[in-house]
Design an enzyme around this catalytic site. Structure first.
Site, PDB file in Angstrom:
ATOM      1  N   GLY A   1       0.812  -1.217   0.000  1.00  0.00           N
ATOM      2  CA  GLY A   1       0.000   0.000   0.000  1.00  0.00           C
ATOM      3  C   GLY A   1       0.841   1.260   0.000  1.00  0.00           C
ATOM      4  N   ARG A   2       2.076   1.128   0.429  1.00  0.00           N
ATOM      5  CA  ARG A   2       2.968   2.287   0.389  1.00  0.00           C
ATOM      6  C   ARG A   2       4.404   1.858   0.146  1.00  0.00           C
ATOM      7  NH1 ARG A   2       4.045   4.129   6.448  1.00  0.00           N
ATOM      8  NH2 ARG A   2       3.655   2.154   7.485  1.00  0.00           N
TER       9      ARG A   2
ATOM     10  N   LYS B   1       9.724   2.889   0.540  1.00  0.00           N
ATOM     11  CA  LYS B   1       8.571   2.826   1.441  1.00  0.00           C
ATOM     12  C   LYS B   1       8.128   4.255   1.721  1.00  0.00           C
ATOM     13  CE  LYS B   1       7.007   0.835   5.812  1.00  0.00           C
ATOM     14  NZ  LYS B   1       7.361  -0.152   6.854  1.00  0.00           N
TER      15      LYS B   1
ATOM     16  N   ASP C   1      -2.587   6.814   2.506  1.00  0.00           N
ATOM     17  CA  ASP C   1      -2.090   7.800   1.552  1.00  0.00           C
ATOM     18  C   ASP C   1      -0.808   7.345   0.847  1.00  0.00           C
ATOM     19  OD1 ASP C   1      -0.338   7.879   3.628  1.00  0.00           O
ATOM     20  OD2 ASP C   1      -0.655   9.986   4.152  1.00  0.00           O
TER      21      ASP C   1
ATOM     22  N   ASP D   1       1.375 -11.014   6.720  1.00  0.00           N
ATOM     23  CA  ASP D   1       1.865 -10.170   5.629  1.00  0.00           C
ATOM     24  C   ASP D   1       3.194  -9.519   6.006  1.00  0.00           C
ATOM     25  OD1 ASP D   1      -0.084  -8.887   7.422  1.00  0.00           O
ATOM     26  OD2 ASP D   1       0.520  -7.050   6.418  1.00  0.00           O
ATOM     27  N   ASN D   2       3.599  -9.674   7.255  1.00  0.00           N
ATOM     28  CA  ASN D   2       4.888  -9.141   7.695  1.00  0.00           C
ATOM     29  C   ASN D   2       5.880 -10.262   7.995  1.00  0.00           C
ATOM     30  OD1 ASN D   2       3.866  -6.559   7.486  1.00  0.00           O
ATOM     31  ND2 ASN D   2       3.335  -6.398   9.647  1.00  0.00           N
TER      32      ASN D   2
ATOM     33  N   ASP E   1       9.444  -5.237   7.763  1.00  0.00           N
ATOM     34  CA  ASP E   1       8.416  -4.281   8.177  1.00  0.00           C
ATOM     35  C   ASP E   1       8.593  -3.826   9.621  1.00  0.00           C
ATOM     36  OD1 ASP E   1       7.320  -4.092   5.742  1.00  0.00           O
ATOM     37  OD2 ASP E   1       5.320  -4.786   6.296  1.00  0.00           O
TER      38      ASP E   1
END
Ligand code: AMP
Ligand code: MG
Length: 525
Positions: A104-105, A125, A137, A272-273, A282
């Site tokens: 997402g980022r 990142k 965002d 997911d990490n 992460d």
């Protein structure tokens, strides 16, 4: 100047991609990635960079300081051969299946061929939105970027498998964050870290197609990972799939044994990490153990449940491997015994690795038959009861081994690692334990000086305590980056004495006990 950098596109060329090219957030089905461009920022400025990593990547000091490099590492330009994309993955978050998540980022810029012939992915990142940004965002704030940058490199220097961090770039833009989730959003400076790893594949990359019944994609991903990152396991097929699950289980177990031995708490061990390569990945609301507390979590979001607390990490690793195993079941003829076998393997590898690591910390060759299991258990009980500073305690042991008599009272160096008064019964129990340990460690065949040197090489003097990172962040917010630079340099050699830097090897000061960033962090980064 950039012609000599060579980039591959193995991920893009081998795995199916998203035919749509818009950045709109949406489900992406049947694809492992989406092409996406970083969104330009106002004024990219290189705030800090890792010299050892740049050297490994073949990026000279001149190139690192060239303004075009800040532009690339800030997302305003790409070097020839780069083909940016965001990866598609899902995950279990806090125990629940969360569906599609994805980068997402994070945006992978390309796969760089290093001078040694290795391949390292460069990933920004905080470089702006992707189809996986959901309500976010796509940006990152300076405080969390400093934390990820410093900790990645500090972990590497400690010998812990980890994704690396090449650079910290200030964007010149401001980002709005509600740091405490209390309805008080604030503007904060934005930043971008360039992360580096041979692969950013997570358990979640495999869970997502499996959850959708997309077996062709699942198989292509697994075959891709096998071929590039686990060639020693053989050609794709059931035996290799089985071996892959075992290998990932073992790597994860060894990684978490390492975390436990140095007092690192990841804070968000969602699947997911979890890296397929067994890397620490992460860095969000992670933290380091100051006072020894198996129930401690740095993550305010997890304060109630404490799912990812220090003492739970080994069990969570096991749970996460089980989720990966389930995801791979369709490639294993749905034979659940394979998953059970991998979980058994994890437990065995974890027990061995933890025994070895803590044995080494105590100057012992861990031997259950010699009663070392009990010795360790007694130590954990005492550490938990006293809440002594973990790093200072272990660092104090090697010099005690060089004294030719077992301690007759609690040594000053150990007393100094207490956060409060030393209760008389804690002093008695601690002295008794030290005597047992001293006799056991001195009974080893090797000379005490050799044991002590080996202990100093695995009990770090310098760990990135939360309050140290926070001091550097506070200074950076005032435009002063000297503290970031100093931490970066000192933490390159965490096992060395480094006289003159003792202020970075202190237990947590009182002011830091409840200060945000020093004891607890939110995920809002
Ligand atoms: P994390 O908790 O940082 O591992 O993130 C979980 C998911 O949320 C991943 O899919 C991230 O890419 C996404 N995410 C986190 N922060 C943001 C952000 N500021 N903008 C967009 N996506 C984000
Ligand atoms: Mg993540």
């Amino acid at each position: 100047m950039t012609d000599d950098l060579r980039f591959l596109r193995r991920f893009l060329d081998t795995l199916p991609g998203d035919p749509e090219s818009s950045n709109s957030t949406r489900p992406v089905v049947g694809a492992a990635w989406s092409r996406v461009q970083p969104t330009a920022v106002a004024a990219p400025r290189l705030l800090a960079w890792s010299r050892p990593l740049a050297a490994e990547l073949g990026l000279t000091s001149e190139r690192m300081q060239d303004p075009t490099t800040a532009a690339v590492l800030g997302g305003n330009a790409v070097w020839p051969g780069m083909a940016p994309y965001a990866a598609n993955y899902g995950g279990h978050q806090f125990g629940n299946w969360a569906g599609q998540l994805g980068d997402g980022r994070a945006i992978v810029l390309g796969e760089l061929v290093t001078p040694a012939g290795a391949v390292q992915e460069l990933q920004l990142k905080g470089a702006g939105p992707t189809p996986y940004s959901r309500r976010g965002d796509g940006r990152a704030v300076l405080r969390s970027s400093i934390r990820e940058f410093l900790c990645s490199e500090a972990m590497w220097a400690l010998g812990v498998p980890t994704t690396r961090a090449l650079s910290l770039v200030g964007t010149g833009d401001r980002v709005v964050r509600d740091m405490f989730y209390d309805g008080n959003p604030q503007y904060e400076p934005g930043a971008i870290v360039c992360r580096v790893a041979p692969s950013f594949l997570r358990f979640g990359n495999f869970e997502l197609p499996s959850s959708r019944g997309d077996l062709p994609l699942l198989r292509r991903l697994v075959d891709f990972a096998l071929g590039l990152h686990f060639p020693q396991l053989g050609a794709p097929g059931r035996p290799a799939y089985e071996a892959l699950l075992h290998e990932v289980a073992a790597r994860t177990a060894r990684l978490i044994a390492h975390w436990q031995a140095i007092g690192f708490v990841h804070g968000v061990m969602n699947t997911d990490n979890m890296s397929l390569l067994g890397l620490t990945i992460d860095y969000g609301p992670y933290g380091w153990i100051d006072d020894f507390d198996l129930g401690w979590t740095p993550n305010t979001t997890d304060a109630g449940q404490r799912r990812y607390a220090f003492g739970n990490q080994p069990g969570v690793g096991l749970w996460n491997v089980a989720r990966l195993g389930e995801a791979l079941l369709p490639l294993l003829d749905d034979d659940e015994r394979v998953v059970e076998g991998a979980l058994g393997h994890y437990q065995q590898v974890y027990a061995t690795a933890a025994g070895e690591r803590f044995g080494n910390k105590l100057g012992l060759h861990f031997d259950a038959a010699a009663g070392d299991g009990e010795l360790l258990q007694q130590l954990f009980t005492w550490l938990s009861a006293t809440r002594i500073d973990m790093t200072l305690f272990f660092r104090a042991l090697a010099p005690l081994l060089l004294v030719d008599a077992a301690p007759s009272e609690l040594p000053t160096s150990v007393r100094a690692a207490f956060y409060g008064e030393v209760e008389p019964e804690h002093a008695v129990a601690g002295t008794e334990w030290l005597q047992r340990w001293w006799r056991r460690a001195r009974s080893a065949a090797r000379p005490p000086a050799v044991s002590a040197a080996a202990m100093a090489a695995c009990n770090p003097k310098f760990v990135l305590r939360n309050w140290l990172a926070q001091e550097a962040i506070d200074a950076a917010h005032q435009g002063e980056l000297g503290k970031v630079e100093r931490l970066l340099r000192v933490f390159e050699r965490p096992f060395d004495e480094q006289p003159g830097h003792d202020d970075l090897a202190q237990k947590r000061p009182d002011w830091a006990k409840n200060k945000p960033g020093c004891s607890a962090l939110s995920c809002s980064s």
